[in-house]
Enzyme design. Structure first.
Site, PDB file in Angstrom:
ATOM      1  N   ASP A 103      40.601  43.729  65.641  1.00 46.21           N
ATOM      2  CA  ASP A 103      39.709  43.942  64.978  1.00 46.21           C
ATOM      3  C   ASP A 103      39.798  43.369  63.565  1.00 46.21           C
ATOM      4  O   ASP A 103      40.441  42.469  63.287  1.00 46.21           O
ATOM      5  CB  ASP A 103      39.277  45.364  64.952  1.00 46.21           C
ATOM      6  CG  ASP A 103      40.336  46.118  64.254  1.00 46.21           C
ATOM      7  OD1 ASP A 103      41.169  45.665  63.338  1.00 46.21           O
ATOM      8  OD2 ASP A 103      40.643  47.239  64.319  1.00 46.21           O
ATOM      9  N   HIS A 131      43.454  44.606  62.000  1.00 48.64           N
ATOM     10  CA  HIS A 131      44.651  44.967  62.828  1.00 48.64           C
ATOM     11  C   HIS A 131      44.903  44.215  63.718  1.00 48.64           C
ATOM     12  O   HIS A 131      43.897  43.484  64.667  1.00 48.64           O
ATOM     13  CB  HIS A 131      44.406  46.478  63.454  1.00 48.64           C
ATOM     14  CG  HIS A 131      43.709  47.364  62.514  1.00 48.64           C
ATOM     15  ND1 HIS A 131      42.640  47.937  62.320  1.00 48.64           N
ATOM     16  CD2 HIS A 131      44.737  48.189  61.663  1.00 48.64           C
ATOM     17  CE1 HIS A 131      42.714  48.948  61.498  1.00 48.64           C
ATOM     18  NE2 HIS A 131      43.909  49.054  61.243  1.00 48.64           N
ATOM     19  N   SER A 177      47.642  52.926  59.042  1.00 51.01           N
ATOM     20  CA  SER A 177      47.318  52.314  60.313  1.00 51.01           C
ATOM     21  C   SER A 177      47.996  51.533  60.987  1.00 51.01           C
ATOM     22  O   SER A 177      48.068  51.265  62.439  1.00 51.01           O
ATOM     23  CB  SER A 177      45.657  51.979  60.645  1.00 51.01           C
ATOM     24  OG  SER A 177      45.448  50.802  59.645  1.00 51.01           O
TER      25      SER A 177
END
Length: 423
Positions: A395, A398, A103
């Protein structure tokens, strides 16, 4: 890294448009970790996760709204002049970028399985850039965008979006990275690094008649710790995650060797692990005042092993005879630590690049919640900061676009020098 998101929002032509980076002036629902090695993996919802095997790209409904943060550059650096490749068959042109990872690099490969499992296709992700969710795990651009910018090339299209890509797709590469992936299987039903390389080699074979003799371009391999999250979750202990390090690094070495020896890649950029103990997932219990030393020690052990692997691969590299090297280790750990680790930010004459180095911009109300979570009535179960550019983290795991831009300042010249020295 953890809960990653959904399908593309095509432009009228069918291809998701990602503008070049502008000039700068200067996870899944994550539960509290049961062990301080690495953040946990996606929740076990087999019925939904199995949909990943059949969902291709069910386009999400695009929210027609404006960004609250008007500039949208997040301190992004200007794109470098394009790095060119040479080869037979009229292949001169900008280098192609091929991305593998999770991610931290995903630009839209994870399918939309709903808000709980794939947050990045829902508000408030994408709030800074482009003003709507695009499947990136941030408020805006992510690592892939900044590596491409450092090379002076456009962000490569996500593999899931390839059917909507304009002509010339393979000339600029492709992004195979998908949220939740690891070097090995992580229990998230996502393609691991080896599977992503399989897809890449299939693309190579399909294009072989059109690009015979062309330089293969540049590969970027991004590993952010999902393997260790999985190990810690599965065996409920940091010791299990640490014991997993030799297995993960050994398999990563095999895949890097594949890129060089089977796929013909002569320039491969590999990231090390960021200081995982400084992510909000670990700093929240400390009221965001410091980092978890044990989690950071685990990341350091992985990085030491990876550094040895990269040195060994470069030492037995056929390119060594020409004073070249195939592999560049991109030190994200040092770049992150300089911006988020307590000693680094308190000793800098009282000055901080980020006002909130460890508190996320998008903060959940509950330990088991996630950014973007809503109750049954659609009411927010998270808070959102006024300016993501003041936060390093978006978050629980990330970085913000502004954080990636700051980190890119450290690796931009290294990538440029590496690519020029390898031509």
């Amino acid at each position: 890294m953890r809960a990653e998101s959904s399908s593309p929002h095509p432009s009228p032509s069918g291809q998701q448009v990602v503008p070049s980076l502008p000039v700068s002036t200067s996870h899944r629902s994550i539960a509290p970790p049961r062990a301080p090695m690495a953040p946990p993996a996606l929740p076990a919802v087999p019925a939904l996760l199995l949909c990943l095997l059949v969902v291709l790209a069910a386009p999400a409904v695009e929210a027609a709204r404006s960004s609250r943060h008007r500039s949208g550059d997040g301190g992004a650096a200007a794109a470098s002049p394009p790095t060119t490749t040479t080869g037979g068959g009229g292949c001169n042109g900008p280098a192609a970028l091929w991305v593998f990872g999770d991610s931290y690099a995903d630009t839209g490969n994870l399918g939309d399985l709903g808000r709980e499992l794939t947050h990045a296709w829902y508000d408030p992700y994408g709030d800074t850039f482009p003003g709507r969710p695009t499947g990136r795990f941030s408020d805006g651009r992510v690592l892939t965008d900044f590596i491409a910018s450092a090379m002076g090339v456009p962000t490569p299209v996500a593999y899931k979006h390839r059917r909507w890509a304009p002509p010339g797709l393979l000339a600029r590469g492709m992004n195979f990275a998908v949220g939740g992936a690891g070097v090995l299987d992580t229990g998230n039903f996502q393609r691991n690094i080896g599977d992503q390389i399989d897809l890449f080699q299939a693309q190579q074979r399909a294009a072989s008649t059109n690009r015979s003799g062309c330089d293969a371009g540049v590969a970027a391999v991004v590993v952010s710790g999902n393997d260790y999250s999985y190990a810690a979750d599965k065996d409920n202990g940091t010791s299990a995650a640490i014991a997993y390090i030799p297995t993960v690094v050994r398999r990563l070495r095999e895949q890097l060797r594949r890129l060089r020896d089977e796929a013909g890649m002569r320039r491969v950029v590999v990231t090390n692990l960021h200081p995982m103990g400084c992510t909000p997932l670990f700093t929240r219990p400390l009221n965001y005042t410091g980092c978890d030393p044990l989690a950071n020690a685990g990341a350091a052990q992985h990085n030491a092993a990876l550094e040895s692997v990269i040195a060994g691969l470069n030492d037995d590299d056929p390119a060594k005879a020409n004073n070249n090297r195939t592999f560049l280790l991109l030190d994200l750990n040092a770049a992150f630590a300089a911006l988020v680790d307590a000693p680094a930010i308190t000793e800098a004459a009282g000055e901080r690049r980020f006002e909130e180095p460890r508190r996320p911009c998008c903060e959940t109300f509950a330990a088991g919640g996630y950014c973007g979570q809503q109750d049954d009535d659609g009411k927010r179960m998270y808070t959102l900061c006024e300016d993501p550019a003041k936060h390093f983290y978006w978050d629980d795991v990330h970085p913000t676009q502004a954080a990636w831009a700051a980190v890119a300042e450290t690796f931009r010249p290294k990538i440029r020098d590496f690519l020029l020295s390898s031509t």
